[in-house]
Design an enzyme around this catalytic site. Structure first.
Site, PDB file in Angstrom:
ATOM      1  N   CYS A 139      -9.344   2.533   9.735  1.00 18.02           N
ATOM      2  CA  CYS A 139     -10.054   1.345   9.311  1.00 18.02           C
ATOM      3  C   CYS A 139      -8.760   0.031   9.352  1.00 18.02           C
ATOM      4  O   CYS A 139      -9.221  -1.119   9.589  1.00 18.02           O
ATOM      5  CB  CYS A 139     -10.796   1.306   8.159  1.00 18.02           C
ATOM      6  SG  CYS A 139     -10.014   1.855   6.644  1.00 18.02           S
ATOM      7  N   HIS A 277     -11.595   1.698   1.712  1.00 15.49           N
ATOM      8  CA  HIS A 277     -12.028   1.223   3.021  1.00 15.49           C
ATOM      9  C   HIS A 277     -11.348  -0.222   3.171  1.00 15.49           C
ATOM     10  O   HIS A 277     -11.469  -1.078   2.161  1.00 15.49           O
ATOM     11  CB  HIS A 277     -13.531   1.066   3.244  1.00 15.49           C
ATOM     12  CG  HIS A 277     -13.832   0.752   4.817  1.00 15.49           C
ATOM     13  ND1 HIS A 277     -13.525   1.577   5.776  1.00 15.49           N
ATOM     14  CD2 HIS A 277     -14.807   0.040   5.360  1.00 15.49           C
ATOM     15  CE1 HIS A 277     -13.760   1.102   6.905  1.00 15.49           C
ATOM     16  NE2 HIS A 277     -14.736   0.143   6.677  1.00 15.49           N
ATOM     17  N   ASN A 295     -16.963  -5.669   8.411  1.00 13.96           N
ATOM     18  CA  ASN A 295     -16.667  -4.171   8.323  1.00 13.96           C
ATOM     19  C   ASN A 295     -16.571  -3.771   9.854  1.00 13.96           C
ATOM     20  O   ASN A 295     -16.876  -3.903  10.707  1.00 13.96           O
ATOM     21  CB  ASN A 295     -18.058  -3.436   8.006  1.00 13.96           C
ATOM     22  CG  ASN A 295     -17.781  -1.908   7.549  1.00 13.96           C
ATOM     23  OD1 ASN A 295     -16.933  -1.465   7.918  1.00 13.96           O
ATOM     24  ND2 ASN A 295     -18.421  -1.563   6.566  1.00 13.96           N
TER      25      ASN A 295
END
EC number: 3.4.22.-
Length: 685
Positions: A139, A277, A295
């Site tokens: 990520c 994350h 996101n």
């Protein structure tokens, strides 16, 4: 030109490129220079019409003539996983890769999972943005790539079937090449792709280059953070801020200069956002104090958070800022950090960097310390940078983390010098980047102003604490100074292994160790230090280093003079129990010892008992046996040799026989006898 002839010329050009690469590599990395080989390649290139090849030759010929340690270090640290990543930017186009890309195309992995390697096409089924593949833990890369694309900071170019991207690691820009038609991994079980999703095939190639550098082309990755990965992609200076420690106005100040922002969560459960994350900050409304967050999973629309909500849901703010938006000057210095610097937990044993402002004005600077990548990734290994105090041993500041980089802001007064220490939990290569707005701000390695002596506690000297009769058996140093004035010194004792330690300082005539110049019989964990100890001019001192438990461990004793007017000091081991004399003997006696000497010699005697409390009358007499001339005589009405040893220091003896009589209420008295020449001792026991 016939097609076959054209192919032949291209093959010859490829060969010349590789020959030139080898000459370059040998010069910088192997320190080998063959002028005849170089002249031969120059002749070939002069006959070529390849402008990039000619330009590379000119660059190399100029660069080698002015190369220095930094240049060679950058090339010597180009090796990773057995491959070469030269310190080249996109301004110097090369036509051939430095590694075997066909061979690299076959080593792609996804942990131990079975995969198929296939050719892939851009994914036009997703939105027009870069989306993370949830099977791959990257990520942070997706956030970094999204921001870097938005800021137009990806530096890349293609030649034929080779895609070249400039990444920033190991202290330099570095060329990483992959095939444009590279293989990509798919799961053998269900055929699912393991790459990111993007309309742009180059994003997938950058991801492949990323995993080549970070994980040897293994897509099963432990993860990183956006600040680190954005630096890798762009070279913009990374900072990681705890949102609980910063204000909204401080973040706004960061954003005044070109900056890319991202957010990270921690492992705390019960929040709305995904734990552990990273998220992209796509925009900030400074008036309303609102952040628009994206996101990288791509399944959610951008979400708007107020500042208050943001600090509840997120833990970390990742900031990467353009160094040239704040500073005009950049200086680099490379170094190696070996294991030996970690023998003791104190900055006095760390390498030092000197930052100097030679200008007549105040200079604001930024120091960025970067740890190099290694084949075996250093996980959970802290990197620390700190400033040395003007006096004492407590660092002015010391910041550390396991991200692989550290930052320090410096405000230097005119003609001011600051000393910086640095630490890594593991051995590694490092690069310092000093950013400033003046060519008169410099950086160099330097030595500290401390004096260090090393010794150890062992079974012969680690059993006696303060207040015992054999305390003198602890390691002792003698301190001498050539100063003509009283001085104030800082001292530090550090054990290599965890232990409780203490040192005391005595004037050199206090052989019984009863009058420490400062009173502190507390034992401190591993480090015992004392600041501003006054030492009188013309005096010598004993420093006794003791340990509270019977532990075997090396230790160091450090002296520092914080005064501008420097004096010279000498710190040397000293056998206090024998008066520092060469010949030593230990005898047990009841009342009498006979001493026979054949040369003029100096005698030192130290009496003690190892029994329990023996407080009583002590009578001592030393006389020549034949003439009965008394050389020393003393009576103590109450004296406890079990706590306080009794010294008879520095008696000059001529060739003869002598008798030492001892009258005391103990069954046995232990005598330490030191002489400058050999002597014969006989006890009545």
């Amino acid at each position: 030109m016939p097609r076959g002839a054209q192919a032949m010329l291209e093959k010859q050009a490829d060969s010349v490129w590789n020959q030139l690469y080898e000459i370059c590599w040998n010069f910088y990395v192997k320190n080998v220079w063959d002028i005849n080989t170089f002249k031969a390649i120059v002749d070939k290139i002069e006959k070529s019409d390849d402008k990039q090849l000619i330009r590379f030759l000119i660059w190399f010929n100029d660069a080698r003539k002015r190369s220095n340690f930094n240049d060679k270090f950058q090339w010597m640290t180009s090796f990773l996983y057995g491959r070469r990543y030269p310190p080249l930017g996109d301004d110097l186009v090369v036509k051939e890769p430095w590694n075997d890309l066909q061979q690299l195309d076959s080593i792609i992995k996804y942990g131990n999972e079975p995969i198929d390697l296939v050719k892939m096409q851009p994914d036009f089924t997703t939105e027009e943005r870069i989306v993370q593949n949830r099977r791959v833990n990257n990520c942070s890369l997706i956030c970094s790539l999204t921001n870097a694309r938005e800021e137009n900071q990806i530096k890349s170019y293609s030649v034929h079937n080779v895609f070249n991207v400039i990444l920033h690691f190991n202290g330099s820009n570095r060329l990483v090449s992959v095939l444009r038609d590279s293989n990509f991994p798919k799961c053998s079980k269900d055929g699912a792709a393991l790459t990111l999703f993007s309309h742009n095939i180059e994003d997938m190639l950058i991801e492949l280059a990323y995993f080549e550098i970070k994980n040897n082309r293994n897509y099963a990755y432990g993860g990183s953070n956006t600040a680190t990965d954005t630096y890798l992609l762009t070279g913009w200076i990374p900072e990681i801020l705890n949102l609980g420690d910063v204000s909204f106005s401080e973040i706004r100040k960061c954003y005044q200069f070109n900056a890319m922002l991202a957010l990270g969560t921690d492992s705390v459960k019960g929040k709305e956002v995904t734990e552990n994350h990273d998220f992209v900050v796509t925009s900030v409304n400074w008036k309303k104090e609102q952040f628009t967050i994206l996101n990288p999973h791509g399944t959610e629309n951008p979400t708007v958070y107020t500042w208050d909500d943001l600090i509840k849901e997120f833990k970390w703010l990742y900031v990467n800022w353009d160094p040239y938006s704040k500073y005009t000057q950049r200086v680099k210095l490379h170094d190696r950090y070996p294991d030996k610097f970690n023998a003791y937990p104190t900055w006095t044993q760390k390498p030092l960097m000197c930052i100097e402002n030679k200008s007549n004005s105040i200079q604001n600077c930024h120091l960025y310390l970067e740890r190099h990548l290694l084949d075996d990734s250093i996980l959970e290994s802290n990197l620390t940078i700190g400033e040395i105090p003007r006096s004492g041993f407590t660092a002015v500041s010391a910041e550390g983390n396991n991200s692989g980089f550290c930052n320090m802001q410096l405000r230097l007064n005119p003609h001011e010098t600051r000393l910086i220490f640095y630490h890594s939990d593991k051995k590694c290569n490092l690069t310092f980047h000093l950013l400033s707005n003046s060519g008169l701000v410099s950086m160099s390695k330097c030595k500290s102003d401390i004096l260090t002596a090393e010794s150890s506690w062992n079974i012969t000297n680690n059993q006696w604490t303060i207040g015992t009769s054999e305390y003198f058996k602890s390691p002792v140093f003698k301190l001498k100074s050539d100063g003509f004035d009283d001085t104030y010194l800082d001292f530090e004792l550090v054990s290599q292994l965890p232990a409780k330690v203490n040192f005391q300082i005595f004037e050199s005539d206090d052989y019984a160790l009863q009058r420490p110049i400062f009173k502190n019989d507390t034992y401190s964990p591993q480090i015992f230090s004392k600041h501003g100890v006054r030492l009188l001019k013309g005096r010598e001192y004993f420093i006794v280093c003791s340990i509270a438990h019977h532990i075997t461990s090396p230790f160091i004793f450090t002296l520092r003079n914080p005064e501008t007017k420097q004096s010279k000091f000498e710190l040397s081991p000293y056998s206090l129990g024998f008066g520092g004399l060469r010949y030593n003997e230990v005898l047990r006696c009841k009342t009498r010892i006979t001493i026979s000497v054949s040369n003029f010699t100096r005698l030192f005697v130290l009496l003690f008992t190892s029994a329990s409390k023996t407080n009583g009358r002590l009578t001592l007499r030393l006389y020549e046996k034949e003439t009965e001339e008394i050389l020393f005589e003393q009576i103590e009405t109450r004296y406890d040799l079990s706590v306080k040893p009794f010294p008879i220091p520095n008696i000059e003896l001529k060739p003869a026989s002598y008798v030492l009589e001892i009258f005391y209420n103990a069954d046995v008295v232990i005598c330490n006898l030191g002489t400058s020449h050999r002597a014969i001792f006989e006890s009545d026991l």
